[in-house]
Write a protein that holds these residues in place. Structure first.
Motif, PDB file in Angstrom:
ATOM      1  N   GLY A 152      28.815  45.998  46.970  1.00  0.00           N
ATOM      2  CA  GLY A 152      28.964  45.112  45.821  1.00  0.00           C
ATOM      3  C   GLY A 152      29.534  43.773  46.235  1.00  0.00           C
ATOM      4  O   GLY A 152      30.314  43.677  47.194  1.00  0.00           O
ATOM      5  N   ALA A 153      29.137  42.709  45.524  1.00  0.00           N
ATOM      6  CA  ALA A 153      29.714  41.367  45.660  1.00  0.00           C
ATOM      7  C   ALA A 153      30.109  40.968  44.242  1.00  0.00           C
ATOM      8  O   ALA A 153      29.288  40.441  43.487  1.00  0.00           O
ATOM      9  N   PHE A 154      31.363  41.196  43.855  1.00  0.00           N
ATOM     10  CA  PHE A 154      31.695  41.271  42.435  1.00  0.00           C
ATOM     11  C   PHE A 154      33.152  40.912  42.174  1.00  0.00           C
ATOM     12  O   PHE A 154      33.896  40.547  43.084  1.00  0.00           O
ATOM     13  N   ASN A 155      33.554  41.010  40.903  1.00  0.00           N
ATOM     14  CA  ASN A 155      34.918  40.786  40.416  1.00  0.00           C
ATOM     15  C   ASN A 155      35.565  39.544  41.031  1.00  0.00           C
ATOM     16  O   ASN A 155      36.611  39.616  41.675  1.00  0.00           O
ATOM     17  N   PRO A 156      34.960  38.368  40.808  1.00  0.00           N
ATOM     18  CA  PRO A 156      35.442  37.152  41.487  1.00  0.00           C
ATOM     19  C   PRO A 156      36.595  36.468  40.777  1.00  0.00           C
ATOM     20  O   PRO A 156      36.603  36.312  39.553  1.00  0.00           O
ATOM     21  N   GLY A 157      37.589  36.034  41.542  1.00  0.00           N
ATOM     22  CA  GLY A 157      38.538  35.071  41.016  1.00  0.00           C
ATOM     23  C   GLY A 157      37.821  33.747  40.800  1.00  0.00           C
ATOM     24  O   GLY A 157      36.832  33.452  41.472  1.00  0.00           O
ATOM     25  N   LEU A 158      38.302  32.946  39.850  1.00  0.00           N
ATOM     26  CA  LEU A 158      37.633  31.686  39.507  1.00  0.00           C
ATOM     27  C   LEU A 158      38.668  30.582  39.349  1.00  0.00           C
ATOM     28  O   LEU A 158      39.716  30.773  38.729  1.00  0.00           O
ATOM     29  N   PRO A 182      39.745  20.751  43.821  1.00  0.00           N
ATOM     30  CA  PRO A 182      40.077  19.337  43.664  1.00  0.00           C
ATOM     31  C   PRO A 182      38.860  18.421  43.585  1.00  0.00           C
ATOM     32  O   PRO A 182      38.929  17.353  42.967  1.00  0.00           O
ATOM     33  N   ASN A 183      37.724  18.816  44.192  1.00  0.00           N
ATOM     34  CA  ASN A 183      36.528  17.971  44.158  1.00  0.00           C
ATOM     35  C   ASN A 183      35.714  18.143  42.885  1.00  0.00           C
ATOM     36  O   ASN A 183      34.646  17.530  42.732  1.00  0.00           O
ATOM     37  N   GLY A 184      36.186  18.985  41.959  1.00  0.00           N
ATOM     38  CA  GLY A 184      35.482  19.191  40.695  1.00  0.00           C
ATOM     39  C   GLY A 184      34.565  20.393  40.683  1.00  0.00           C
ATOM     40  O   GLY A 184      34.151  20.842  39.607  1.00  0.00           O
ATOM     41  N   ASN A 185      34.193  20.902  41.846  1.00  0.00           N
ATOM     42  CA  ASN A 185      33.368  22.101  41.901  1.00  0.00           C
ATOM     43  C   ASN A 185      34.183  23.328  41.509  1.00  0.00           C
ATOM     44  O   ASN A 185      35.414  23.309  41.498  1.00  0.00           O
ATOM     45  N   LEU A 186      33.468  24.395  41.194  1.00  0.00           N
ATOM     46  CA  LEU A 186      34.115  25.672  40.918  1.00  0.00           C
ATOM     47  C   LEU A 186      34.166  26.505  42.190  1.00  0.00           C
ATOM     48  O   LEU A 186      33.308  26.383  43.075  1.00  0.00           O
ATOM     49  N   LEU A 187      35.168  27.357  42.270  1.00  0.00           N
ATOM     50  CA  LEU A 187      35.269  28.291  43.381  1.00  0.00           C
ATOM     51  C   LEU A 187      35.304  29.710  42.846  1.00  0.00           C
ATOM     52  O   LEU A 187      36.111  30.033  41.970  1.00  0.00           O
ATOM     53  N   LEU A 188      34.409  30.544  43.363  1.00  0.00           N
ATOM     54  CA  LEU A 188      34.492  31.984  43.168  1.00  0.00           C
ATOM     55  C   LEU A 188      35.098  32.594  44.426  1.00  0.00           C
ATOM     56  O   LEU A 188      34.632  32.323  45.533  1.00  0.00           O
ATOM     57  N   LEU A 194      35.418  36.573  49.853  1.00  0.00           N
ATOM     58  CA  LEU A 194      34.557  35.495  50.330  1.00  0.00           C
ATOM     59  C   LEU A 194      34.600  34.317  49.360  1.00  0.00           C
ATOM     60  O   LEU A 194      34.195  34.448  48.199  1.00  0.00           O
ATOM     61  N   PRO A 195      35.077  33.134  49.803  1.00  0.00           N
ATOM     62  CA  PRO A 195      35.064  31.959  48.924  1.00  0.00           C
ATOM     63  C   PRO A 195      33.636  31.400  48.785  1.00  0.00           C
ATOM     64  O   PRO A 195      32.998  31.049  49.780  1.00  0.00           O
ATOM     65  N   VAL A 196      33.164  31.316  47.555  1.00  0.00           N
ATOM     66  CA  VAL A 196      31.826  30.804  47.257  1.00  0.00           C
ATOM     67  C   VAL A 196      31.985  29.603  46.335  1.00  0.00           C
ATOM     68  O   VAL A 196      32.463  29.729  45.207  1.00  0.00           O
ATOM     69  N   GLU A 197      31.594  28.426  46.814  1.00  0.00           N
ATOM     70  CA  GLU A 197      31.733  27.191  46.040  1.00  0.00           C
ATOM     71  C   GLU A 197      30.480  26.971  45.199  1.00  0.00           C
ATOM     72  O   GLU A 197      29.351  27.046  45.697  1.00  0.00           O
ATOM     73  N   LEU A 198      30.689  26.681  43.914  1.00  0.00           N
ATOM     74  CA  LEU A 198      29.602  26.431  42.971  1.00  0.00           C
ATOM     75  C   LEU A 198      29.630  24.979  42.516  1.00  0.00           C
ATOM     76  O   LEU A 198      30.613  24.267  42.724  1.00  0.00           O
ATOM     77  N   ASP A 199      28.566  24.544  41.873  1.00  0.00           N
ATOM     78  CA  ASP A 199      28.574  23.221  41.251  1.00  0.00           C
ATOM     79  C   ASP A 199      29.567  23.238  40.080  1.00  0.00           C
ATOM     80  O   ASP A 199      30.089  24.285  39.705  1.00  0.00           O
TER      81      ASP A 199
END
Length: 371
Positions: free
Chosen positions: A34-40, A44-50, A114-119
């Motif tokens: 599974g790749a799940f239950n992400p912190g959000l 600072p650059n305005g993007n979201l981080l999972l 795993l840190p995953v950066e989103l728009d």
């Protein structure tokens, strides 16, 4: 409830195990359970981080009459072998020891983050930060690091995680100045206290948190009580985010009027709105192996979060089988949405959840609807 956007943003197919912290460190093939239950949080650059929980499991756990599990040691990673005659393997997530006299488990997977950066709206993946992955390092994390929750308090990010080991099942805290480079501060809540959510702001100069202590014994409310006995969401406060005192007054409790929240626990770290602290939490309706998980909402008083301003017995989010249908060959659980993050998106709330203990789900909800 108007859902403006609802999609899976990150799945097991998106993980490159060649870049896993376990790669080349165990003599066995693995896969992403599974790749799940992400912190959000918002960077600072305005993007979201999972911060995504990756549950990495053995491709062939059963061989030679034994079932195997991954465990971290001081020297690296090792495989433990349990005789099949001594365990129950019905649940794909865990190995249950027979005849222990109480519930004793090993896990079929080891979890890392795993840190995953989103728009900025969470609609597409911008970058996957394998170089900043968080793997177990302490002895109390030997079975993994699970279910991160991220809060920004002032100019500092705080991330609680569940640490799993034979020593204890506890909550560990990480801190960061940029939400990408994290420092392990150590254990902040001891054995069997999960789903710790730090409020995204101080109350009366102190840090506050929702907690969820577990056990196999609960005392009954009176027969005519509006509350149901069982796991509840408690409160604690701290002067420094490291040393926590349980709050005397109860927090959120299962309501006797509905079995949909017969078991409950924290979801997203509470955020402050004009009417109080918005708290998203999960309720579990007993059914099958794990039950049906849904997301609910409650508004807490801004000065005393033990006081409920408003709550709703209707679910905010339901499990979404249509989203996981393209991943049906990977499914091992159903009927689970487990919300773990909430950020401000202007006219909407952006909600992060784990779907079916398999993938990361992003949902946009109109702010007006949550009032």
């Amino acid at each position: 409830m108007t859902i403006l956007h609802d999609a899976l943003i990150f799945t097991p197919h998106d993980v490159d195990l060649a870049r896993s912290p376990l790669a080349g460190r165990i003599d066995a093939k693995t896969y992403v359970l599974g790749a799940f239950n992400p912190g959000l949080t918002r960077l600072p650059n305005g993007n979201l981080l999972l911060m995504v929980r990756i549950a990495e499991a053995l491709r062939t756990p059963i061989r030679d009459g034994h079932v195997h599990s991954i465990r971290r040691t001081g020297e690296g990673y090792t495989l433990d072998a349990w005789p099949l005659s001594l365990v129950d393997t019905a649940d794909p997530r865990q190995i249950v020891m027979r005849g222990a006299g109480f519930r004793v488990l090993a896990l079929t997977s080891l979890s890392w983050l795993l840190p995953v950066e989103l728009d900025p709206e969470g609609r597409r993946v911008s970058h996957i930060h394998y170089d900043r992955a968080i793997a177990p390092t302490a002895s109390y994390q030997c079975y993994g690091v699970e279910d991160p929750r991220i809060s920004k308090v002032g100019e500092r990010w705080l991330m609680t995680t569940c640490a799993v080991s034979p020593e204890r099942q506890c909550t560990a805290l990480y801190t960061s100045d940029d939400a990408l480079d994290w420092r392990l501060e150590g254990i902040v809540l001891d054995h069997q206290n999960k789903d710790m959510l730090i409020f995204a702001g101080l109350i009366g100069g102190d840090y506050w948190a929702q907690t969820r202590p577990l056990g196999d014994l609960y005392f009954a409310y009176p027969p005519d009580s509006e509350w149901r006995a069982g796991p509840s969401i408690n409160l604690a406060s701290s002067p420094d985010a490291l040393h926590w005192k349980p709050h005397d007054a109860p927090g959120l409790r299962p309501h006797a009027a509905t079995v949909a929240t017969a078991r409950m626990g924290g979801g997203a770290p509470p955020v402050l709105t004009e009417r109080g602290w918005l708290s998203l939490w999960h309720g579990v309706e007993p059914s099958g192996m794990v039950g049906v998980y849904r997301t609910y909402r409650t508004l807490l008083d801004r000065d005393d979060p033990s006081v409920t301003v408003a709550t709703d017995h209707a679910a905010l989010l339901e499990p979404a089988p249509a989203l996981t249908e393209p991943l049906s060959d990977l499914l091992y659980l159903r009927d689970v949405v487990f919300t773990t993050g909430l950020v401000d998106g202007g006219d909407r709330w952006i909600v992060a959840s784990g779907e079916a203990d398999l993938a990361c789900r992003i949902t946009h909800l109109r702010k007006d609807d949550l009032r």
